[in-house]
Design a protein around this motif. Sequence first.
Motif, PDB file in Angstrom:
ATOM      1  N   CYS A   1      -7.672  49.907  69.074  1.00 41.64           N
ATOM      2  CA  CYS A   1      -7.139  51.134  68.479  1.00 41.64           C
ATOM      3  C   CYS A   1      -5.662  50.991  68.116  1.00 41.64           C
ATOM      4  CB  CYS A   1      -7.314  52.314  69.436  1.00 41.64           C
ATOM      5  SG  CYS A   1      -9.032  52.767  69.741  1.00 41.64           S
TER       6      CYS A   1
ATOM      7  N   GLU B   1     -11.968  58.588  68.256  1.00 39.91           N
ATOM      8  CA  GLU B   1     -13.204  58.109  67.635  1.00 39.91           C
ATOM      9  C   GLU B   1     -13.944  57.145  68.565  1.00 39.91           C
ATOM     10  OE1 GLU B   1     -14.719  55.756  63.598  1.00 39.91           O
ATOM     11  OE2 GLU B   1     -12.717  56.648  63.681  1.00 39.91           O
ATOM     12  N   ALA B   2     -13.224  56.252  69.229  1.00 32.48           N
ATOM     13  CA  ALA B   2     -13.868  55.291  70.129  1.00 32.48           C
ATOM     14  C   ALA B   2     -14.509  56.002  71.313  1.00 32.48           C
ATOM     15  CB  ALA B   2     -12.841  54.272  70.610  1.00 32.48           C
TER      16      ALA B   2
ATOM     17  N   GLN C   1      -3.755  55.205  62.640  1.00 29.72           N
ATOM     18  CA  GLN C   1      -3.416  56.292  63.563  1.00 29.72           C
ATOM     19  C   GLN C   1      -4.100  55.965  64.900  1.00 29.72           C
ATOM     20  OE1 GLN C   1      -3.282  58.617  65.647  1.00 29.72           O
ATOM     21  NE2 GLN C   1      -1.517  59.761  64.948  1.00 29.72           N
ATOM     22  N   PRO C   2      -3.402  55.294  65.833  1.00 29.50           N
ATOM     23  CA  PRO C   2      -4.041  54.809  67.065  1.00 29.50           C
ATOM     24  C   PRO C   2      -4.688  55.913  67.902  1.00 29.50           C
ATOM     25  CG  PRO C   2      -1.901  53.785  66.766  1.00 29.50           C
ATOM     26  CD  PRO C   2      -2.005  54.863  65.744  1.00 29.50           C
ATOM     27  N   TYR C   3      -4.116  57.116  67.904  1.00 25.84           N
ATOM     28  CA  TYR C   3      -4.640  58.174  68.768  1.00 25.84           C
ATOM     29  C   TYR C   3      -5.904  58.789  68.177  1.00 25.84           C
ATOM     30  CZ  TYR C   3       0.029  57.297  70.444  1.00 25.84           C
ATOM     31  OH  TYR C   3       1.167  56.662  70.894  1.00 25.84           O
TER      32      TYR C   3
ATOM     33  N   ALA D   1      -7.896  56.934  66.404  1.00 25.51           N
ATOM     34  CA  ALA D   1      -8.839  55.842  66.662  1.00 25.51           C
ATOM     35  C   ALA D   1      -9.346  55.903  68.103  1.00 25.51           C
ATOM     36  CB  ALA D   1      -8.173  54.499  66.390  1.00 25.51           C
TER      37      ALA D   1
ATOM     38  N   ALA E   1     -12.378  62.032  63.378  1.00 21.96           N
ATOM     39  CA  ALA E   1     -12.629  61.105  64.486  1.00 21.96           C
ATOM     40  C   ALA E   1     -13.828  61.519  65.327  1.00 21.96           C
ATOM     41  CB  ALA E   1     -11.385  61.013  65.369  1.00 21.96           C
TER      42      ALA E   1
ATOM     43  N   ALA F   1      -5.007  50.361  64.478  1.00 21.81           N
ATOM     44  CA  ALA F   1      -5.440  51.359  63.503  1.00 21.81           C
ATOM     45  C   ALA F   1      -4.235  52.077  62.899  1.00 21.81           C
ATOM     46  CB  ALA F   1      -6.374  52.366  64.161  1.00 21.81           C
TER      47      ALA F   1
ATOM     48  N   TYR G   1      -8.799  50.215  75.199  1.00 20.50           N
ATOM     49  CA  TYR G   1      -9.172  50.280  73.789  1.00 20.50           C
ATOM     50  C   TYR G   1      -8.117  49.579  72.929  1.00 20.50           C
ATOM     51  CZ  TYR G   1     -12.460  54.029  75.191  1.00 20.50           C
ATOM     52  OH  TYR G   1     -13.463  54.768  75.774  1.00 20.50           O
TER      53      TYR G   1
END
Length: 494
Positions: free
Chosen positions: A223, A235-236, A228-230, A232, A329, A226, A220
């Motif tokens: 992400c 959410e993915a 906030q990568p975690y 994101a 998310a 983003a 991913y």
Amino acid sequence: MTSAIAIDSPATNTSGLNWVNSFAALGPDFYTELQPTPLPAPYWVGKSRALARELGLEDHWLESADTLEALTGNRLLPGSGPLASVYSGHQFGVWAGQLGDGRALLLGEIDSPSGPQEMQLKGAGQTPYSRMGDGRAVLRSSIREFLCSEAMHGLGIPTTRALCVTGSDAPVRREEIETAAVVTRTAPSFIRFGHFEHFSYTGQHAQLKALADYVIDRFYPACREAPQPYAALLEAVSERTAHLMAAWQAVGFCHGVMNTDNMSILGLTMDYGPFQFLDAFDPGHICNHSDAQGRYAYNRQPNMAYWNLFCLGQALLPLIGEQELALAALEPYKTQFPEALYARMRGKLGLADERPEDKALVDDCFKLLAAGKTDYSIFWRRLNGFTPQSGHEPVRDLFFDRESFNAWALQYSERLAGVDAELRAGLMHRNNPKFVLRNHLGEEAIRAAKLKDFSGVDTLLALLQSPCEEHPGHDSFAGFPPDWASSIEISCSS
């Protein structure tokens, strides 16, 4: 069980496998390295040559004695590094604590034309995570997993794959004495929601972050950009899971054991056990004989997926930081699942565009099928021949309540006004399979395989890999289930 056979020297690498083994680079907190436990006198049960070609394997590789031994766990593939990963999870809604690969060994990750693919042996012997289990798989369950993995791929549904099944006459005790088998599974990754739960619940937040970073960077990457990568990442995963659930519901697939340790971080169908494709359409159908409360009934699968995502969100909370971000998310699941489901159902109805009345048309169809306990797959396949001008008899004959069907048929006919017939026919052909892996078909193939007749496995595999084609001469595999099919009981041991 026989377990004292020594593992032979590595097999000759005639396939040109190029091992990457990125999961192993995470370090020993994530797994235990160990060797498979050999089985005596292995034999081939089934092979997916289509998957072998996708992996870039040479045709003769799946024919060699070396490969047979290697994929049974009797010798090592050069460059592989067998390991069992640790994870935890919620099982039937209850925190089960540490679980892990109790009967599966990850051989490593190979570089293939379709991208890096992990290769795993299921049934290769005990691991530190076997929890009193024998680490083995039996012929019955291995054939079911092999066929369903490839069937789901044939249906276009995200899934782990199965390269082959090997068997051995070594005894394995379940409800009765059965014989052993090993499934070779592949996937870009076998990481589960439960991997994240394990490190979160045990307070190993550095390892949790390392795992999340690995998944983001490898699967991913968007992400990472983003705020906030975690969050994101959560959410993915929610979005992928929503689309997976829509695919299951549309085709009438029941997984049977949607525990968090059986949920893929990549939105793949994984861990085939007491699964079933619906015969009669019953929204409350429970396919798992062990699921006395019906937690994983067909119509509860979408909500159970959201529950599992909520557990994943809790596991990621030490990295996300704010509960509101985690909850936000998860929100896309609530909108994307119904959108994806109705899109798939429009495909089954042959509707290329979306109109406001489509939701009612689909909902009324589900009500019609449920009221009549109509055979789900046969209804949709026969509907391919429906036209507003025809008498609809092949479809109408599936219903006792003809008047209710007539009312829905009128509703459908009105919706088809102005719809291009050729475009509609193409959509329906691609979305309404003729062949699905019904329980009785799998049971018949298993009974023959126990007598060393694997032709039924081969035939089913060929049909299920292209399930929407006609396959002349095989109409019996697309017919109504026999009366005895309803007596088949599939449990977690399956």
